[in-house]
Design a protein around this motif. Structure first.
Motif, PDB file in Angstrom:
ATOM      1  N   ALA A 202       0.830  -1.206   0.000  1.00 32.22           N
ATOM      2  CA  ALA A 202       0.000   0.000   0.000  1.00 32.22           C
ATOM      3  C   ALA A 202       0.863   1.255   0.000  1.00 32.22           C
ATOM      4  O   ALA A 202       1.823   1.375   0.767  1.00 32.22           O
ATOM      5  CB  ALA A 202      -0.921   0.004   1.216  1.00 32.22           C
ATOM      6  N   ASP A 230       1.505 -10.859  -2.821  1.00 28.18           N
ATOM      7  CA  ASP A 230       0.562  -9.804  -2.452  1.00 28.18           C
ATOM      8  C   ASP A 230      -0.745  -9.971  -3.205  1.00 28.18           C
ATOM      9  O   ASP A 230      -0.839  -9.686  -4.402  1.00 28.18           O
ATOM     10  CB  ASP A 230       1.171  -8.428  -2.732  1.00 28.18           C
ATOM     11  CG  ASP A 230       0.457  -7.323  -1.970  1.00 28.18           C
ATOM     12  OD1 ASP A 230      -0.772  -7.224  -2.120  1.00 28.18           O
ATOM     13  OD2 ASP A 230       1.120  -6.554  -1.247  1.00 28.18           O
ATOM     14  N   ARG A 232      -3.313  -8.245  -3.048  1.00 23.85           N
ATOM     15  CA  ARG A 232      -3.840  -6.949  -3.492  1.00 23.85           C
ATOM     16  C   ARG A 232      -3.414  -6.648  -4.923  1.00 23.85           C
ATOM     17  O   ARG A 232      -4.205  -6.180  -5.748  1.00 23.85           O
ATOM     18  CB  ARG A 232      -3.330  -5.858  -2.549  1.00 23.85           C
ATOM     19  CG  ARG A 232      -3.751  -4.437  -2.896  1.00 23.85           C
ATOM     20  CD  ARG A 232      -3.288  -3.493  -1.786  1.00 23.85           C
ATOM     21  NE  ARG A 232      -3.625  -2.115  -2.101  1.00 23.85           N
ATOM     22  CZ  ARG A 232      -2.820  -1.278  -2.732  1.00 23.85           C
ATOM     23  NH1 ARG A 232      -1.629  -1.704  -3.132  1.00 23.85           N
ATOM     24  NH2 ARG A 232      -3.177  -0.037  -2.967  1.00 23.85           N
ATOM     25  N   GLN A 236      -5.717  -6.687  -8.643  1.00 18.76           N
ATOM     26  CA  GLN A 236      -5.778  -5.536  -9.544  1.00 18.76           C
ATOM     27  C   GLN A 236      -5.342  -5.879 -10.951  1.00 18.76           C
ATOM     28  O   GLN A 236      -5.803  -5.278 -11.915  1.00 18.76           O
ATOM     29  CB  GLN A 236      -4.876  -4.407  -9.014  1.00 18.76           C
ATOM     30  CG  GLN A 236      -5.398  -3.775  -7.740  1.00 18.76           C
ATOM     31  CD  GLN A 236      -4.447  -2.713  -7.228  1.00 18.76           C
ATOM     32  OE1 GLN A 236      -3.391  -2.480  -7.810  1.00 18.76           O
ATOM     33  NE2 GLN A 236      -4.806  -2.071  -6.144  1.00 18.76           N
ATOM     34  N   SER A 564      -3.096   2.676  -8.654  1.00 18.49           N
ATOM     35  CA  SER A 564      -3.183   2.130  -7.300  1.00 18.49           C
ATOM     36  C   SER A 564      -2.347   2.933  -6.312  1.00 18.49           C
ATOM     37  O   SER A 564      -2.569   2.852  -5.097  1.00 18.49           O
ATOM     38  CB  SER A 564      -2.698   0.675  -7.290  1.00 18.49           C
ATOM     39  OG  SER A 564      -1.303   0.611  -7.537  1.00 18.49           O
ATOM     40  N   SER A 566       0.697   2.304  -5.633  1.00 19.99           N
ATOM     41  CA  SER A 566       1.609   1.367  -4.977  1.00 19.99           C
ATOM     42  C   SER A 566       2.953   1.398  -5.690  1.00 19.99           C
ATOM     43  O   SER A 566       3.070   0.945  -6.829  1.00 19.99           O
ATOM     44  CB  SER A 566       1.013  -0.043  -5.019  1.00 19.99           C
ATOM     45  OG  SER A 566       1.907  -0.985  -4.467  1.00 19.99           O
TER      46      SER A 566
END
Length: 727
Positions: A202, A230, A232, A236, A564, A566
């Motif tokens: 994040a 990850d 996350r 995505q 994102s 990130s």
């Protein structure tokens, strides 16, 4: 399996290595068995018919997945094993570049990125993480030529099956000769580095550290870790992009990500983000470069000038009827696109809105006259009204030259290079779009040739491309729509001919008038394939190395590819050639990052203390608070100074004495490269490392901060020996 030299005879004790040898033999058999199965599956997938659509996509994804696994297993074989950990209860876990099981489902290797492997990298004497000991292997030619054990226990006492040599793994890795590609250091990742590698994705994580602290190693391992671990990022989609400072850097790191089990990460430089970067030259005037870094904010205003609705007109002739497009019609249609829609993509929305407005007006006019909708048969050549009462009218509008010319002039398809070229060659246009510029600044930015691109222009082109959308894609979409309309019309004509010729009792051909067939007809039209820009994104995560050099406009170009937010940001403020006065948090927040964390590395693993003793004063003279890391190695060659005439003999002698390793001459473009000798500028050497570095006339690198940074960077590329050539 083990091929230990005579000097390591103590490590050859069966009590120390027999269990490992048996386990690694199982690994070798499992790799061979998996390769046979995977190659057969891969061949079968390749021979499958695509079938089109989702089936083809799924087949291609499976081919990619199987191919990546085959390449990884072929690359390493039993060398997949990095080492092992012995838990406090005596259980043993072997750590690999990839996870591996045998035919019975027994776990032979745990993937280095999995939580179970974390103690192998993160454990320290103060925090053993439940381990009794850790062993690391050194492989050469498919054989183990050395290994190192580190005991972890409450009393610090090693077990009977441990060969004490805990510091040697790291030191041997650091002392090894360099090559033209970054070395494999996965087995010797340190705990402070591993903590950064495994940090959550994040926001933006800044890895700040001086030369030799392993920033690049951490960033690349983090990219491989995140793609694996990850969820996350996996959710995505979009993968990972690594942005490096220059092409020698990209060549240098080419083997790293595949060696970590990841071959789908894309790499590029900032100049690669737009096609024009291939021919762009450096901006000669730093002041002009700084001004251009603010001009991407003017792109919206520049494009908006091409989105102003026209006045009344044209008059459209529909058979015996006439329809005038009013200024109010245009204004309503121009307001239709959703905010943020790229200009070229929005043109279709404007067009559809205008057609709807004119259709409503036409219906209203017919109702007011009491005659219903006007008669469309006079221009409905293919009987389209049978399926769609508005289809014939829409086709007539699509073919109206006056209407097409009006929308083409008032909302044209634009090229990003035209927008930027006009800004830099038409002062009045620039003043209108960038009112914050002074007259002198506007004059400094003006040039005669619109497409004489410099590196500072590239973020402007990227901003324009983002604001406009791909003009070719917009043209393809429009072409596909027109082809579908024409195809549908032709199919309707064929259907009517078949119906007219049908003399069967059931008149089965009349089914061709059914509206359900429209979608089938349109589905038979193959649109132009849109290969897309492989660097356009969006990417789930972006890694940026040497990030201290990016301008604000370049930062925004990168962030456009990472919605994102990130990122792994890698850099050293003391190595910024044009200064970096702000803290990282302030700088990155200013360019649009929402969440910024900073992790600092302070240990120099690369540069011997003898060389750092010469390099540190160079940067501190220009930047007293520079974060100079502390070297953990000493005993390197003393720094030498030689006359310019001694350079050829120096290189010849070094090559003769050293059968491996790489040397680099920095600051003399006239030196011809030869095997194991590079010639680079100071800026091109960033991110690289060499056994021998020769600085030619370092005082000629420049004055002030820029010159000091170039000298500091060049000196700290050396892992063994630094020679300064002058005079």
């Amino acid at each position: 399996m083990f091929a230990l030299p005579a000097r390591l005879s103590a490590k050859s004790s069966p009590a120390l290595i027999e269990a490992d040898a048996r386990h690694l033999a199982r690994v070798e058999r499992a790799v061979a068995g998996q390769l046979d199965v995977l190659r057969a599956r891969l061949e079968a997938e390749r021979l499958k018919p695509g079938g089109g659509g989702q089936a083809t996509v799924e087949r291609d994804l499976e081919v990619h997945r199987l191919g990546a696994r085959v390449r990884a297993l072929e690359r390493y074989g039993r060398d997949l094993c990095l080492g092992r950990i012995v838990h406090g209860d005596g259980a043993i876990t072997y750590i690999g570049r990839l996870g591996l099981t045998d035919g019975d489902g027994d776990r032979l290797l745990v993937d280095w990125r999995s939580p179970a492997a974390e103690p192998f990298f993160g454990a320290t004497a103060a925090r053993p993480m439940g381990m009794a000991s850790r062993r690391r292997y050194r492989w050469t030619g498919g054989r183990i030529v050395d290994y190192w054990d580190e005991p972890f226990g409450d009393d610090g006492a090693p077990g009977a099956d441990v060969a004490l040599d805990e510091d040697a793994a790291l030191m041997a890795s650091l002392a090894a000769s360099r090559s033209t590609r970054m070395r494999d250091v996965l087995a010797t990742i340190q705990a402070d580095q591993d903590a950064i590698i495994r940090a959550g994705s994040a926001g933006a994580l800044v890895v700040d550290g001086g030369p030799g602290t392993g920033k690049t190693v951490v960033a690349l391992h983090r990219a491989a870790y995140l793609t694996y671990a990850d969820a996350r990022l996996a959710a995505q989609g979009g993968g990972v992009l690594v942005v490096g400072p220059h092409r020698p850097y990209l060549a240098y790191i080419a083997d790293v990500l595949p060696s970590l089990g990841e071959d789908s990460v894309r790499t590029c430089t900032v100049t690669d983000l737009v096609p024009e970067g291939a021919a762009a030259v450096p901006e000669r005037d730093p002041a002009v470069a700084r001004l251009k870094a603010t001009l991407d904010l003017a792109i919206d205003a520049a494009v908006a000038l091409y989105e102003e609705p026209p006045g009344d007109g044209p008059v459209i002739v529909l058979g015996e009827d006439e329809l005038r497009v009013t200024a109010a019609d245009w204004a309503e249609a121009f307001a239709a696109p959703e905010p943020g829609t790229p200009h070229n993509d929005a043109r279709d929305q404007v067009w559809e809105a205008l057609l709807a407005i004119l259709l409503d007006r036409l219906r209203g006019a017919g109702d007011d006259a009491g005659a219903g909708s006007p008669d469309l048969d006079q221009f409905d050549a293919y009987g389209l009204g049978v399926d769609d009462p508005d289809a014939a009218f829409r086709m007539a509008l699509t073919r109206d030259r006056g209407l097409l010319e009006a929308i083409g002039a008032s909302w044209p398809i634009l090229e990003p290079t035209d927008i930027v070229g006009d800004l830099l060659t038409v002062p009045a246009y620039l003043r209108r779009c960038a009112p914050w510029l002074s007259a002198a600044e506007t004059a400094a930015l003006r040039r005669d040739v619109p497409d004489a691109w410099t590196v500072a222009d590239l973020p402007l082109i990227d901003a324009a491309r983002d604001r406009l959308g791909d003009p070719e894609r917009a043209r393809r979409v429009r072409g596909d729509r027109l082809r579908r309309e024409a195809h549908r019309a032709r199919m309707r004509e064929v259907a009517e001919d078949l119906i007219a010729a049908d003399d069967t009792e059931l008149r089965v051909m009349s089914m061709l008038r059914g509206q359900d067939l429209g979608a089938t007809w349109e589905g038979n039209v193959v649109g132009d394939e849109d290969g897309g820009d492989r660097l356009a994104g969006p990417f789930a995560h972006v890694v940026i190395d040497e990030a201290q050099e990016l301008s604000d406009a370049e930062w925004r170009a990168v962030l456009r590819r990472c919605p994102s937010g990130s990122l792994t940001v890698v850099g050293d403020r003391a190595q910024a050639r044009h200064g970096f006065a702000e803290p990282w948090e302030e700088r990155l927040t200013r360019v649009g990052m929402r969440q910024v964390r900073v992790s600092r590395l302070t240990v120099n693993y690369r540069t011997p203390a003898e060389i750092m003793a010469h390099a540190a004063p160079v940067i501190r003279a220009a930047l007293p608070d520079a974060n100079v890391p502390e070297s953990i190695r000493s005993g390197g060659e003393p720094v030498r100074r030689l006359p310019r005439a001694a350079l050829p003999a120096l290189l010849d002698g070094w090559l003769a004495r050293h059968g491996e390793g790489v040397a680099c001459v920095i600051g003399d473009p006239g030196v011809a490269e030869r095997p194991r000798v590079r010639s680079l500028s100071p800026s091109e050497s960033k991110g690289l490392e060499f056994d021998l570095v020769v600085l030619v006339e370092p005082e000629a690198f420049g004055d002030g901060l820029t010159g000091a940074v170039d000298r500091y960077v060049a000196m700290t590329r050396a892992t063994r020996e630094l020679v300064i050539v002058e005079g």
